[in-house]
Motif scaffolding. Structure first.
Motif, mmCIF file in Angstrom:
data_model
loop_
_atom_site.group_PDB
_atom_site.id
_atom_site.type_symbol
_atom_site.label_atom_id
_atom_site.label_comp_id
_atom_site.label_asym_id
_atom_site.label_seq_id
_atom_site.Cartn_x
_atom_site.Cartn_y
_atom_site.Cartn_z
ATOM 1 N N TYR A 121 0.886 -1.178 0.000
ATOM 2 C CA TYR A 121 0.000 0.000 0.000
ATOM 3 C C TYR A 121 0.921 1.225 0.000
ATOM 4 O O TYR A 121 1.325 1.720 1.048
ATOM 5 N N PRO A 122 1.291 1.703 -1.191
ATOM 6 C CA PRO A 122 2.320 2.739 -1.313
ATOM 7 C C PRO A 122 1.987 4.024 -0.556
ATOM 8 O O PRO A 122 0.817 4.422 -0.478
ATOM 9 N N ARG A 123 3.012 4.677 -0.042
ATOM 10 C CA ARG A 123 2.818 5.968 0.613
ATOM 11 C C ARG A 123 3.030 7.136 -0.353
ATOM 12 O O ARG A 123 2.483 8.216 -0.140
ATOM 13 N N GLU A 124 3.808 6.909 -1.395
ATOM 14 C CA GLU A 124 4.020 7.950 -2.394
ATOM 15 C C GLU A 124 2.664 8.305 -3.012
ATOM 16 O O GLU A 124 1.879 7.436 -3.381
ATOM 17 N N SER A 125 2.383 9.585 -3.115
ATOM 18 C CA SER A 125 1.041 10.082 -3.402
ATOM 19 C C SER A 125 0.428 9.505 -4.670
ATOM 20 O O SER A 125 -0.709 9.011 -4.663
ATOM 21 N N GLN A 126 1.138 9.548 -5.785
ATOM 22 C CA GLN A 126 0.547 9.114 -7.044
ATOM 23 C C GLN A 126 0.372 7.596 -7.103
ATOM 24 O O GLN A 126 -0.641 7.100 -7.630
ATOM 25 N N LYS A 127 1.318 6.847 -6.554
ATOM 26 C CA LYS A 127 1.181 5.391 -6.516
ATOM 27 C C LYS A 127 0.015 4.981 -5.614
ATOM 28 O O LYS A 127 -0.741 4.064 -5.934
ATOM 29 N N GLN A 128 -0.108 5.674 -4.495
ATOM 30 C CA GLN A 128 -1.232 5.399 -3.601
ATOM 31 C C GLN A 128 -2.554 5.726 -4.277
ATOM 32 O O GLN A 128 -3.542 4.994 -4.143
ATOM 33 N N ALA A 129 -2.580 6.813 -5.022
ATOM 34 C CA ALA A 129 -3.799 7.208 -5.727
ATOM 35 C C ALA A 129 -4.225 6.147 -6.736
ATOM 36 O O ALA A 129 -5.424 5.903 -6.923
ATOM 37 N N ARG A 130 -3.263 5.510 -7.393
ATOM 38 C CA ARG A 130 -3.593 4.448 -8.346
ATOM 39 C C ARG A 130 -4.246 3.259 -7.642
ATOM 40 O O ARG A 130 -5.203 2.667 -8.138
ATOM 41 N N VAL A 131 -3.703 2.904 -6.487
ATOM 42 C CA VAL A 131 -4.297 1.806 -5.715
ATOM 43 C C VAL A 131 -5.718 2.172 -5.304
ATOM 44 O O VAL A 131 -6.661 1.384 -5.461
ATOM 45 N N GLU A 132 -5.889 3.388 -4.816
ATOM 46 C CA GLU A 132 -7.207 3.800 -4.332
ATOM 47 C C GLU A 132 -8.188 4.015 -5.486
ATOM 48 O O GLU A 132 -9.405 3.855 -5.311
ATOM 49 N N GLU A 133 -7.671 4.342 -6.659
ATOM 50 C CA GLU A 133 -8.521 4.416 -7.843
ATOM 51 C C GLU A 133 -9.165 3.051 -8.099
ATOM 52 O O GLU A 133 -10.376 2.958 -8.370
ATOM 53 N N PHE A 134 -8.359 1.993 -7.995
ATOM 54 C CA PHE A 134 -8.917 0.660 -8.209
ATOM 55 C C PHE A 134 -9.864 0.266 -7.084
ATOM 56 O O PHE A 134 -10.921 -0.336 -7.333
ATOM 57 N N ILE A 144 -18.259 -1.519 -7.335
ATOM 58 C CA ILE A 144 -19.438 -1.609 -8.206
ATOM 59 C C ILE A 144 -19.106 -2.332 -9.504
ATOM 60 O O ILE A 144 -19.901 -3.149 -9.997
ATOM 61 N N GLU A 145 -17.924 -2.074 -10.053
ATOM 62 C CA GLU A 145 -17.612 -2.555 -11.400
ATOM 63 C C GLU A 145 -17.144 -4.010 -11.450
ATOM 64 O O GLU A 145 -17.244 -4.657 -12.494
ATOM 65 N N LEU A 146 -16.627 -4.550 -10.352
ATOM 66 C CA LEU A 146 -16.146 -5.928 -10.355
ATOM 67 C C LEU A 146 -16.858 -6.773 -9.309
ATOM 68 O O LEU A 146 -17.355 -7.859 -9.611
ATOM 69 N N ILE A 199 3.158 -5.593 -7.178
ATOM 70 C CA ILE A 199 1.926 -6.118 -6.605
ATOM 71 C C ILE A 199 1.496 -5.263 -5.412
ATOM 72 O O ILE A 199 2.345 -4.771 -4.655
ATOM 73 N N THR A 200 0.195 -5.051 -5.279
ATOM 74 C CA THR A 200 -0.345 -4.245 -4.183
ATOM 75 C C THR A 200 -1.620 -4.899 -3.650
ATOM 76 O O THR A 200 -2.066 -5.923 -4.152
ATOM 77 N N VAL A 201 -2.229 -4.228 -2.664
ATOM 78 C CA VAL A 201 -3.502 -4.725 -2.125
ATOM 79 C C VAL A 201 -4.587 -4.726 -3.197
ATOM 80 O O VAL A 201 -5.563 -5.483 -3.091
ATOM 81 N N ALA A 202 -4.426 -3.915 -4.231
ATOM 82 C CA ALA A 202 -5.408 -3.898 -5.323
ATOM 83 C C ALA A 202 -5.496 -5.277 -5.977
ATOM 84 O O ALA A 202 -6.588 -5.752 -6.311
ATOM 85 N N ASP A 203 -4.360 -5.921 -6.158
ATOM 86 C CA ASP A 203 -4.344 -7.255 -6.759
ATOM 87 C C ASP A 203 -4.996 -8.280 -5.843
ATOM 88 O O ASP A 203 -5.732 -9.159 -6.301
ATOM 89 N N LEU A 204 -4.737 -8.160 -4.557
ATOM 90 C CA LEU A 204 -5.280 -9.126 -3.616
ATOM 91 C C LEU A 204 -6.799 -9.021 -3.508
ATOM 92 O O LEU A 204 -7.506 -10.031 -3.502
ATOM 93 N N ILE A 205 -7.296 -7.806 -3.434
ATOM 94 C CA ILE A 205 -8.745 -7.661 -3.321
ATOM 95 C C ILE A 205 -9.435 -8.106 -4.612
ATOM 96 O O ILE A 205 -10.520 -8.695 -4.590
ATOM 97 N N ALA A 206 -8.785 -7.897 -5.748
ATOM 98 C CA ALA A 206 -9.359 -8.318 -7.034
ATOM 99 C C ALA A 206 -9.393 -9.833 -7.165
ATOM 100 O O ALA A 206 -10.405 -10.410 -7.573
ATOM 101 N N ILE A 207 -8.313 -10.496 -6.818
ATOM 102 C CA ILE A 207 -8.258 -11.941 -7.003
ATOM 103 C C ILE A 207 -9.256 -12.648 -6.098
ATOM 104 O O ILE A 207 -9.863 -13.659 -6.489
#
Length: 228
Positions: free
Chosen positions: A85-98, A104-106, A164-172
């Motif tokens: 779960y990245p702390r760098e702002s833009q990388k974190q934003a990508r995770v939170e975007e997903f 709703i979408e998945l 790999i991030t928490v985004a992948d784990l929640i998706a799988i």
């Protein structure tokens, strides 16, 4: 530190948090709530979570529900490491975007297909028409196509990039639900299959540990389908 996780491993976000905490060697106490026995509707559990759902955490007396809120909190508390779960702002934003997109979408399309094709007819004995199942399958396949092309099909290894991030784990964990109803997304979407193997391998042995019950249901699926 005292951390309790109230969960049921039939629940997608419950599995996600369980695997995450196990894989990061967090010293937590799993408190299993059996949804099939309606334990989440008990007065005792209502005192823990007024919404009577899972997952929930109790961190030193601070009780929090909703999986995305829990993930964000655990990251701020440095219980989830920066690489997941990245702390760098833009990388974190990508995770939170997903995380915002997937609810709703998945999750809804996959969960509704699972409910219509397996939970209602097999567990609850509800009569479901093939046309209704087909309708939910079409909606789910649109979601899977979007996930496969708009998240995985962008030239990177994982959902938000090459790490790999928490985004992948929640998706799988979400994609395991339709497998219990006899639909395996890996068979129709090569990008999902390739990604799935990487994520599962990364989080094993805890990934398989959290999916013991799910895999037992998947193994019985041909027998179940024959009875419908």
């Amino acid at each position: 530190m005292s951390l309790k996780l109230y969960c049921d491993l039939m629940s997608q976000p419950s599995r996600c948090l369980y695997i995450l905490l196990k894989s990061t060697k967090c010293n937590f106490e799993p408190k299993f709530v059996d949804l099939r026995k309606a334990e989440h509707y008990s007065e005792e559990y209502k005192k823990i979570n007024r919404f009577q759902r899972v997952p929930v955490i109790d961190h030193n007396g601070f009780v929090l529900s909703e999986s995305v809120a829990i993930l964000k909190y655990l990251a701020r508390e440095r219980i989830i490491p920066d690489n997941l779960y990245p702390r760098e702002s833009q990388k974190q934003a990508r995770v939170e975007e997903f995380l915002e997109w997937q609810h709703i979408e998945l999750r809804i399309p996959c969960a509704m297909y699972f409910r219509t094709a397996y939970l209602d007819p097999v567990v609850f004995g509800t009569k479901v028409t093939p046309a209704k199942i087909s309708g939910f399958e079409q909606r789910m396949e649109l979601a899977l196509e979007n996930f496969s092309t708009k998240w995985l099909g962008r030239g990177s290894d994982f959902v938000t990039g090459n790490t790999i991030t928490v985004a992948d784990l929640i998706a799988i964990c979400e994609l395991e639900q339709p497998r219990m109803a006899g639909y395996d997304p890996r068979e129709k979407y090569p990008a999902i299959n390739e990604w799935y193997q990487k994520v599962r391998n990364y989080f094993n042995p805890y990934y398989d540990e959290a999916h013991v019950i799910v895999n037992k249901i998947i193994a019985k699926q041909p027998k179940v389908a024959a009875k419908l």
